[in-house]
Structures are given as C-alpha cells and as structure tokens.
Design a protein around this motif. Sequence first.
Motif, mmCIF file in Angstrom:
data_model
loop_
_atom_site.group_PDB
_atom_site.id
_atom_site.type_symbol
_atom_site.label_atom_id
_atom_site.label_comp_id
_atom_site.label_asym_id
_atom_site.label_seq_id
_atom_site.Cartn_x
_atom_site.Cartn_y
_atom_site.Cartn_z
ATOM 1 N N PHE A 98 74.078 68.360 -65.385
ATOM 2 C CA PHE A 98 73.534 68.677 -65.303
ATOM 3 C C PHE A 98 72.448 69.119 -64.519
ATOM 4 O O PHE A 98 71.727 69.768 -63.561
ATOM 5 N N GLY A 99 71.258 67.987 -64.911
ATOM 6 C CA GLY A 99 70.051 67.900 -64.168
ATOM 7 C C GLY A 99 70.279 67.367 -62.941
ATOM 8 O O GLY A 99 69.275 67.665 -62.248
ATOM 9 N N LEU A 100 71.238 66.035 -62.631
ATOM 10 C CA LEU A 100 70.536 65.763 -60.786
ATOM 11 C C LEU A 100 71.830 66.611 -60.368
ATOM 12 O O LEU A 100 71.162 66.694 -58.998
ATOM 13 N N PHE A 153 67.680 61.192 -76.457
ATOM 14 C CA PHE A 153 67.147 62.503 -75.712
ATOM 15 C C PHE A 153 66.327 61.999 -74.171
ATOM 16 O O PHE A 153 66.224 62.573 -73.200
ATOM 17 N N MET A 154 65.209 60.982 -74.781
ATOM 18 C CA MET A 154 64.983 60.622 -74.327
ATOM 19 C C MET A 154 64.767 59.964 -72.705
ATOM 20 O O MET A 154 64.481 59.435 -71.398
ATOM 21 N N ALA A 155 65.781 59.260 -73.183
ATOM 22 C CA ALA A 155 66.404 57.391 -72.509
ATOM 23 C C ALA A 155 67.455 58.527 -71.631
ATOM 24 O O ALA A 155 67.194 58.375 -70.199
ATOM 25 N N LEU A 156 67.957 60.122 -72.227
ATOM 26 C CA LEU A 156 68.351 60.622 -70.593
ATOM 27 C C LEU A 156 68.025 61.096 -69.422
ATOM 28 O O LEU A 156 68.186 61.190 -68.892
ATOM 29 N N HIS A 157 66.576 61.649 -70.562
ATOM 30 C CA HIS A 157 65.433 62.763 -69.867
ATOM 31 C C HIS A 157 65.036 61.326 -68.650
ATOM 32 O O HIS A 157 65.018 62.018 -67.434
ATOM 33 N N GLY A 158 64.549 60.311 -68.922
ATOM 34 C CA GLY A 158 64.016 58.630 -68.319
ATOM 35 C C GLY A 158 65.107 59.013 -66.938
ATOM 36 O O GLY A 158 64.484 58.405 -66.025
ATOM 37 N N PHE A 159 66.069 58.429 -67.153
ATOM 38 C CA PHE A 159 67.315 58.731 -66.686
ATOM 39 C C PHE A 159 67.345 59.203 -64.956
ATOM 40 O O PHE A 159 67.381 59.021 -63.939
ATOM 41 N N ILE A 160 67.071 60.993 -66.037
ATOM 42 C CA ILE A 160 67.574 62.561 -64.990
ATOM 43 C C ILE A 160 66.261 62.011 -64.001
ATOM 44 O O ILE A 160 66.206 62.024 -62.507
ATOM 45 N N LYS A 168 71.463 62.484 -53.872
ATOM 46 C CA LYS A 168 71.196 64.421 -54.139
ATOM 47 C C LYS A 168 72.239 64.752 -55.055
ATOM 48 O O LYS A 168 71.841 66.092 -55.234
ATOM 49 N N ASN A 169 72.643 63.985 -56.174
ATOM 50 C CA ASN A 169 73.662 64.939 -57.080
ATOM 51 C C ASN A 169 73.743 63.516 -58.298
ATOM 52 O O ASN A 169 74.164 62.466 -57.607
ATOM 53 N N PHE A 170 74.756 64.270 -59.247
ATOM 54 C CA PHE A 170 75.718 63.069 -60.050
ATOM 55 C C PHE A 170 76.462 62.295 -59.758
ATOM 56 O O PHE A 170 76.302 61.095 -60.197
ATOM 57 N N ASP A 171 77.474 62.979 -58.582
ATOM 58 C CA ASP A 171 78.082 61.456 -58.599
ATOM 59 C C ASP A 171 77.813 60.576 -57.194
ATOM 60 O O ASP A 171 78.273 59.510 -57.467
ATOM 61 N N GLU A 172 76.591 60.783 -57.461
ATOM 62 C CA GLU A 172 76.122 59.384 -56.352
ATOM 63 C C GLU A 172 76.233 58.094 -57.621
ATOM 64 O O GLU A 172 75.286 57.508 -57.005
#
Length: 189
Positions: A98-100, A153-160, A168-172
């Motif tokens: 979602f984020g990317l 959650f913060m680790a996921l946020h940091g990744f995003i 460009k998007n998640f697929d990359e």
Amino acid sequence: MTPRKPAGQELTREMIIDVARKQFLEKSFQEVSMRVIATELACSHGAIYYHFKNKASLFYAVVEEYFAELDTLLANTLKEEGEPDTKLIHIFLCLMRFGLNNQSQYEYMFVMRNEEVNSLSQEAASKSYAKFAQAVHPLCRESIMLSDIYSVFMALHGFIVHHLHHSKNFDEVKEIAFLHAQFLMKAIR
C-alpha cells in the motif's frame, strides 16, 4: 448571492473531496487552495466552506479515505486462509505494498507534518496503527507486548519511507520486502 453550481448538479461533499484529492496528489498541501478547488468545480469558494470548515478539514476528509482503504486491505488480508505465520507475512507485505503503490497518499497519512493538520492526521494514524496491532496481535505468541508490535510497525514504516520516491512501486522491491517481512515475523513469533 447564491453559489454557482456545476451544471445540472448539486454540489456535494463527495464532489469536493474528489477534486481536492486530485489537487493534493498533484501539489503540496500548502499549494492547494479552496479557491482553486472552487474554480475547478465551477462554484464559489463559499460553497465549499458550507461543507468544510477549512482546508485542514477538507484535507482530513481526503486522508480519512486513504486510511479507510488501508484498513480494508488489512482486514481482507486477515480474512485470508492460512497459518498465522503466513498471515503475518501477508499483513506486513500488505502495508508495504500500500505504501509503495500509493506513495503520495502514504506521505500524507504518515509522513507529512503541518501545523494545520497535525492533530487530525496524528489521530487517524493512531487509529490505523491500532487496527494494525489488532490484526497482528492474535497471530503472535501470547506473551508479545504492544510495544513489540509498534516496533514492527515502525520497521515497516521505515522500509516504506526508505523506498519512497526511489522506487516506482512495490513490485520494484518486492523481493527485499518479502525478506524484510520474514525477518520481522521471526522477531515477533
């Protein structure tokens, strides 16, 4: 003096939100004005103030839709069949996807700081985190603390945030996103 209305239509909140959403995706919060939105809707800016107290409340209405979309995606992911470990990975990937795939929206939801909207945005972000925690907690070991889920959650946020505007998007980045999700899953299982 009555406000101008789009031909054959009554001005609605949804019409205003649709135009505002486009404006906020094309420009920064500061660059968007109620007058520009009114011009695009062919109405007076006063007509917009009938529906929204100010630009911050209009912005919040737009951002609330993004949070609702994310909440729905997480809820649907949680309903999927599978083992707890698989569901955890899918929830983590769902947030990163979602984020990317919605980078501007994600920035407005979790990154942007602006005095006019901070309290509204922080409240919505806190609610979204709470829904994330409610989805994740039952899939983890019984002794897990909410602070551990917040750290995930913060680790996921940091990744995003690290990949915002660099991908460009998640697929990359899906391969490294999957590795990141696996690592985080191990940390809380």
